[in-house]
Design a protein around this motif. Structure first.
Motif, short mmCIF file in Angstrom:
data_model
loop_
_atom_site.label_atom_id
_atom_site.label_comp_id
_atom_site.label_asym_id
_atom_site.label_seq_id
_atom_site.Cartn_x
_atom_site.Cartn_y
_atom_site.Cartn_z
N GLU A 215 0.94 -1.14 0.02
CA GLU A 215 -0.04 0.00 0.18
C GLU A 215 0.78 1.09 -0.03
O GLU A 215 0.47 2.33 -0.52
CB GLU A 215 -0.97 -0.12 1.17
CG GLU A 215 -2.17 -0.94 1.19
CD GLU A 215 -3.08 -0.97 2.35
OE1 GLU A 215 -2.52 -0.74 3.45
OE2 GLU A 215 -4.11 -1.53 2.16
N ARG A 242 -5.77 -8.09 -5.19
CA ARG A 242 -7.01 -7.10 -5.12
C ARG A 242 -6.24 -5.68 -4.66
O ARG A 242 -6.98 -4.53 -5.35
CB ARG A 242 -7.90 -7.41 -3.85
CG ARG A 242 -9.16 -6.95 -3.81
CD ARG A 242 -9.95 -7.38 -2.72
NE ARG A 242 -10.03 -8.91 -2.78
CZ ARG A 242 -9.97 -9.63 -1.74
NH1 ARG A 242 -9.57 -9.28 -0.57
NH2 ARG A 242 -10.13 -10.84 -1.93
N LYS A 245 -5.13 -4.23 -8.31
CA LYS A 245 -6.09 -3.99 -9.42
C LYS A 245 -6.89 -2.80 -8.94
O LYS A 245 -7.21 -2.03 -9.78
CB LYS A 245 -7.02 -5.31 -9.25
CG LYS A 245 -8.25 -4.96 -10.01
CD LYS A 245 -9.35 -6.51 -9.81
CE LYS A 245 -10.42 -6.11 -10.52
NZ LYS A 245 -11.61 -7.37 -10.09
N GLN A 246 -7.32 -2.58 -7.56
CA GLN A 246 -7.85 -1.52 -7.21
C GLN A 246 -7.19 -0.41 -7.14
O GLN A 246 -7.73 0.78 -7.51
CB GLN A 246 -8.51 -1.47 -5.49
CG GLN A 246 -9.57 -2.83 -5.51
CD GLN A 246 -9.78 -3.26 -4.26
OE1 GLN A 246 -9.14 -2.52 -3.21
NE2 GLN A 246 -10.95 -3.89 -4.01
N GLN A 249 -6.96 0.89 -11.11
CA GLN A 249 -8.29 0.93 -11.52
C GLN A 249 -8.73 2.53 -11.09
O GLN A 249 -9.16 3.13 -11.71
CB GLN A 249 -9.48 -0.03 -10.69
CG GLN A 249 -10.98 0.42 -11.04
CD GLN A 249 -11.16 0.33 -12.69
OE1 GLN A 249 -10.59 -0.82 -13.08
NE2 GLN A 249 -11.97 1.02 -13.16
N LYS A 250 -8.16 2.68 -9.77
CA LYS A 250 -8.56 4.29 -9.40
C LYS A 250 -7.52 5.03 -9.93
O LYS A 250 -8.16 6.23 -10.46
CB LYS A 250 -7.99 4.19 -7.55
CG LYS A 250 -8.18 5.38 -7.07
CD LYS A 250 -7.86 5.41 -5.55
CE LYS A 250 -7.50 6.53 -5.05
NZ LYS A 250 -6.02 6.93 -5.05
#
Length: 304
Positions: A215, A242, A245-246, A249-250
């Motif tokens: 993160e 995940r 991917k997120q 995407q963001k």
């Protein structure tokens, strides 16, 4: 089993995008498979900076640094990528790759304490020169908190029962002891999997702060990339994938509307463009079963 770099050519090809010069980062050196292939495709003016926390990986990297002056190894987590590169005068790079999770040598060496398959000290530290061992961590953590860790990071439905058994067992110093406690406490586990698979994964992720490091790493990597620079990340389990991917995407999506059906009047804040998502081929999975769950996600930096 010796270490075989997963999605090796796919990662380097995606990272370079037909370029042969620049400054690149291997955020997880491991045993250097990706770095070596990358160096073989770069010209004499290029540089590769690699990160690792594992003292054994660092020893391998030090040998490579002696052989190739274009290569530099940094003993640090990739969570500190900006700070470490800035300290070396690097403020932007052409590409960053990361191969997440535990490496084959770490799993295969019983003395590292990562695997329930081989009896060894209950350690699990990627950097075994500092920090708490898994044995010490399990003695300190509260039962409820441990149950939450096993549920969240191991996605283990029987987390509370297993956490209770671990805490009732008291001090455990070997992987075999922990594996047996989990096996006895676990009422039903998946076919072709050990009862302790998910619990070992959860404890390893927690004591190495693996998800927190990812993160911290992802936004810094985008900040460091030049326009059109590539980010290529390999993950091995759903929790990591995940997150990646997120994040992509963001960073590659326009802001949503304001709830009144009218688009918000604001500047385009997109920083990434999705390039690809690649899974290991049938042949690679046959040659290296550990590549079965691997996903490579690739994105390119949009103009600053």
């Amino acid at each position: 089993m010796s270490h075989i770099s997963v999605l090796l050519h796919e990662t380097i090809d995606a990272l370079l995008a037909d370029r042969h010069t620049g400054i690149y980062v291997d955020a997880t050196f491991g045993r250097g498979g990706h770095s070596r292939l990358l160096l073989s495709k770069l010209d004499a003016n290029s540089q590769v900076y690699a990160f690792d926390k594992d003292p054994q990986a660092l020893a391998v990297a030090a040998e490579l640094a002696q052989q190739d002056p274009r290569f530099h190894i940094i003993h640090a987590s990739f969570a500190d990528i900006t700070q470490e590169l800035n300290a070396r005068g690097i403020t932007e790079v052409d590409g960053i790759m990361a191969d997440l999770g535990v490496s084959s040598p770490q799993l295969d060496q019983a003395e590292r304490g990562f695997s329930f398959m081989k009896a060894g000290p209950l350690d699990m530290r990627m950097d075994n020169s500092q920090g708490q061992t898994a044995s010490e961590w399990l003695m300190e953590i509260e039962e409820e908190q441990l149950a939450n860790v096993i549920f969240q990071y191991g996605e283990e439905r029987y987390s509370r029962r297993i956490a209770r058994a671990i805490k009732n067992a008291g001090l455990m110093t070997t992987t075999a002891e922990l594996a047996e406690v989990v096996k006895v406490a676990h009422p039903k586990w998946e076919k072709n999997k050990h009862a302790a698979t998910r619990t070992f994964q959860a404890i390893r992720i927690a004591i190495n702060k693996e998800l927190e490091d990812v993160e911290h790493f992802l936004p810094q990597s985008v900040d460091l990339l030049k326009t059109d620079g590539r980010l290529a990340v390999i993950s091995f389990h759903s929790l990591e994938d995940r997150l990646i991917k997120q994040f992509i995407q963001k960073e590659s999506s326009l802001a949503e509307d304001n709830g009144w059906g009218m688009p918000q009047q604001q500047e385009d804040t997109r920083r990434l463009k999705k390039i690809s998502r690649v899974k290991a081929s049938e042949q690679e999975v046959k040659d290296n079963p550990r590549s079965r769950s691997a996903w490579l996600r690739v994105a390119a930096r949009l103009s600053h």
